[in-house]
Scaffold this motif. Structure first.
Motif, short mmCIF file in Angstrom:
data_model
loop_
_atom_site.label_atom_id
_atom_site.label_comp_id
_atom_site.label_asym_id
_atom_site.label_seq_id
_atom_site.Cartn_x
_atom_site.Cartn_y
_atom_site.Cartn_z
N ASP A 124 -1.57 54.07 -4.50
CA ASP A 124 -0.49 53.08 -4.44
C ASP A 124 -0.80 51.80 -5.23
OD1 ASP A 124 1.05 54.65 -2.64
OD2 ASP A 124 -0.22 53.99 -0.99
N THR A 160 1.96 49.29 -7.39
CA THR A 160 2.07 47.91 -6.92
C THR A 160 1.96 46.93 -8.09
OG1 THR A 160 1.11 48.52 -4.78
CG2 THR A 160 1.06 46.19 -5.38
N ASP A 186 5.16 47.03 -10.27
CA ASP A 186 6.28 46.31 -9.66
C ASP A 186 6.12 44.81 -9.81
OD1 ASP A 186 7.57 48.59 -8.96
OD2 ASP A 186 7.46 48.31 -6.79
N LYS A 201 3.46 54.30 -4.11
CA LYS A 201 4.49 53.33 -3.81
C LYS A 201 3.91 51.92 -3.88
CE LYS A 201 7.46 56.57 -2.51
NZ LYS A 201 8.73 56.86 -3.22
N ASN A 202 4.78 50.94 -4.10
CA ASN A 202 4.37 49.54 -4.01
C ASN A 202 3.95 49.25 -2.57
OD1 ASN A 202 4.14 46.75 -3.82
ND2 ASN A 202 5.91 46.35 -5.10
N SER A 261 6.39 47.02 -0.69
CA SER A 261 7.82 47.32 -0.73
C SER A 261 8.33 47.82 0.61
CB SER A 261 8.10 48.37 -1.82
OG SER A 261 7.46 49.59 -1.50
N PHE A 262 7.43 47.94 1.58
CA PHE A 262 7.85 48.41 2.90
C PHE A 262 7.13 47.59 3.96
CE2 PHE A 262 4.58 51.09 1.02
CZ PHE A 262 3.57 51.09 1.97
#
Length: 209
Positions: free
Chosen positions: A141, A145, A148, A161-162, A165-166
């Protein structure tokens, strides 16, 4: 070998005498390279068998790296670049210091000592300070990150995933893999359990700790 500059090399005293045999290159190959049951000869110095001697040098190396990071952070602030710089500190693996009877190696298997690594991210003015993410994340991840933050679209082939972002975890497990000299290990880890597979044949389910 844990050879930090001299000022750090002998910074931490070692008193306990725990002598472990030194594995020579003629030892069974896997044991020698992985430090199973002894100190690999490529780590050993002058025939020293005191485990705490090497651990103290490892601690000195950590202190050396820590100070260098401090110098970098101070320089960024002096140059007024800290507001425009993403700082990410992590590692690709940990190190066995005698746990599980493995000494000064990080090859296999995928125990906590080698898969739990630091991950510290600082982006002044853009991320909250001193926030700790309690759930598991994966190194896969990190690059998404960064992309982004930089405003660069993530390629469709990227799986990560970033991290920011969650607000809650996207999944309740983390994956790891490691392989060398034809022996491969894979693991899937939850908060409480870890499944380790060696060459997808030998499996062992054990509690974390």
């Amino acid at each position: 070998p844990y050879n930090a500059p001299n000022i750090y090399r002998y910074m931490f005293p070692y008193y306990d005498i725990v002598n472990i045999p030194i594995l020579s290159p003629t030892s069974e190959r896997i044991e020698y390279y992985e430090g199973r049951g002894g100190i690999p000869a490529f780590v050993a110095e002058d025939g020293i068998t005191n485990v705490h001697y090497y651990i103290s040098k490892y601690d000195g190396a950590i202190k050396y790296v820590d100070n260098q990071i401090g110098f970098l952070m101070e320089s960024l602030e002096k140059l007024d670049l800290d507001k425009h710089t993403i700082i990410i500190i992590t590692a690709d693996h940990g190190e066995f210091l005698g746990e599980h009877n493995i000494f000064f190696s990080h090859v296999t298997p995928l125990f906590e000592e080698v898969i739990r690594v630091p991950l510290i991210i600082k982006y002044k003015g853009k991320l909250p300070e001193n926030r700790i993410i309690e759930y598991q994340v994966e190194s896969i991840d990190i690059v998404p990150t960064i992309l982004d933050f930089a405003g660069i679209k993530k390629p469709k082939t990227f799986e990560g995933k970033n991290l920011f972002s969650f607000q809650r975890r996207l999944k309740n497990y983390a994956l790891c893999e490691n392989g060398k000299r034809g022996v491969f290990h894979y693991s899937i880890r939850t908060d409480d359990w870890k499944l380790i597979s060696r060459d997808l044949n030998q499996r062992a389910l054990k509690p974390i700790g």
